[in-house]
Design an enzyme around this catalytic site. Sequence first.
Site, mmCIF file in Angstrom:
data_model
loop_
_atom_site.group_PDB
_atom_site.id
_atom_site.type_symbol
_atom_site.label_atom_id
_atom_site.label_comp_id
_atom_site.label_asym_id
_atom_site.label_seq_id
_atom_site.Cartn_x
_atom_site.Cartn_y
_atom_site.Cartn_z
ATOM 1 N N SER A 1 -3.564 -9.168 8.442
ATOM 2 C CA SER A 1 -2.997 -7.833 8.561
ATOM 3 C C SER A 1 -2.218 -7.800 9.868
ATOM 4 O O SER A 1 -2.795 -7.957 10.943
ATOM 5 C CB SER A 1 -4.125 -6.796 8.570
ATOM 6 O OG SER A 1 -3.617 -5.566 9.013
ATOM 7 N N ASP B 1 0.801 -1.223 0.000
ATOM 8 C CA ASP B 1 0.000 0.000 0.000
ATOM 9 C C ASP B 1 0.833 1.272 0.000
ATOM 10 O O ASP B 1 0.587 2.182 -0.788
ATOM 11 C CB ASP B 1 -0.942 0.018 1.213
ATOM 12 C CG ASP B 1 -2.221 -0.776 0.935
ATOM 13 O OD1 ASP B 1 -2.508 -1.053 -0.251
ATOM 14 O OD2 ASP B 1 -2.920 -1.111 1.907
HETATM 15 N N1 ARG Z 1 -6.650 -3.029 16.762
HETATM 16 C C1 ARG Z 1 -5.358 -2.584 17.099
HETATM 17 C C2 ARG Z 1 -5.324 -1.105 17.299
HETATM 18 O O1 ARG Z 1 -6.218 -0.445 16.863
HETATM 19 C C3 ARG Z 1 -4.319 -3.053 16.128
HETATM 20 C C4 ARG Z 1 -4.267 -2.372 14.820
HETATM 21 C C5 ARG Z 1 -3.267 -3.024 13.971
HETATM 22 N N2 ARG Z 1 -3.010 -2.305 12.772
HETATM 23 C C6 ARG Z 1 -2.848 -2.911 11.606
HETATM 24 N N3 ARG Z 1 -2.619 -2.135 10.598
HETATM 25 N N4 ARG Z 1 -2.917 -4.201 11.466
HETATM 26 O O2 ARG Z 1 -4.450 -0.578 17.900
#
Ligand code: ARG
Length: 406
Positions: A174, A14
């Site tokens: 992810s 990305d």
């Molecule tokens: N849910 C978690 C947060 O909001 C993790 C986010 C992870 N980010 C990602 N791009 N996979 O802090």
Amino acid sequence: MAERVVLAYSGGLDTSVAVRWMIENMGVEVVCLSGDLGQEGSMEANREKALGAGAIAYEQLDLREEFARDYVAPMIKMNALYEKQYPLVSALSRPLIVKKQVEMARRYNADALAHGCTGKGNDQVRFEVSAMALAPDLELLAPVRNWGFTREDSIRYAQEHGIPVDATKEKLYSIDDNLWGRAIECGEMEDPWAEPPDGVWQMTKLTAEGEREVVVGFSKGVPVSIDGKTMSLYEVIIEMNRIVGAYGWGRIDMVENRRVGIKSRETYEAPGALALMMAHEDLESITLERDLQREKTRLEPRYSELVYDGLWFSPLKEALDAFVDSSQEHVTGEVRLKLVPRRCIVTGRRAEKSLYDYGLATYDAADRFRHADSEGFVRLWGLSVQTWSDTQGPGSRDWENEPGEA
Ligand code: ARG
């Protein structure tokens, strides 16, 4: 209209596509910044990828010590867990990256910042709100949020523009990680009933056998040693991830409330973070005076929400930092943890300024605690409810009735 932008560059598909896309569709020059926060994988190819995609400059910063000292340390002092479970791994890294982006924007005379987040997550909030606090004059660009590409579109765009990426069509999860832990989302785990497959775990694969102890030393609320050996906070975290992770402990599986109003199923592994905060909170039980301890416990969730919601640079967060620093003055001592496969527990704590008084706690010693004092104390303590009870009249309270009676 922005002319030169500093992009937080991960080296992934990305952000690589974002470099070229912004040049072509927004007519800007792009400067890329990558930060090492202790994440897995190599950043070696990032420079080539960024410049290959059309960036006019690329910088890579080793932020590990700074991240530990200025961002992780306050988390430990606060026992900061979002919704009681998540140690804020990703939330914590964004403000530091933005701080570096702003510094870079000044050096390169840029007039905008950009990130590669989508519109559904929390990270866009953290990037942009941090930037709004630190540099209200800079424009904010979020190409990935606006271009409406699917993953396949992005891969095609990269191929058409000769952008070197090693992405495949199938990207199962992810993942975002740094030295404080690792977040794993998507794939089959989008069904909150589905058990996370074994393959998602990296830091918490059970490899150790038998049991072991580990003693963590703290100074003013910050870990400073393991088993008596002094080290920097950064080293303590790395070491605890290794030791505790090997016991297969430190996993989190939860459904959390995102800032943007979505509930999402998240899995994390943070063996060092969870063990260090468990030890720290335990040490507070002997070093914090009762009312300070209770009030602090009330503020901890609030602080965690601020960090989660992107308000790292905000007046309330600043004020709470001052509070927590003051609270940690005597949080110096040691905590012993015991590890057995899949488990980590506290088995002892000690501190020079411990408030635990053996003479007071034991039932059999003669000491400055006068038993007779308790008589008057309890009478006055209960006086209010006694007075109230007197006015209620017989039979008026539920607890006077037999079960089942009205
Ligand atoms: N849910 C978690 C947060 O909001 C993790 C986010 C992870 N980010 C990602 N791009 N996979 O802090």
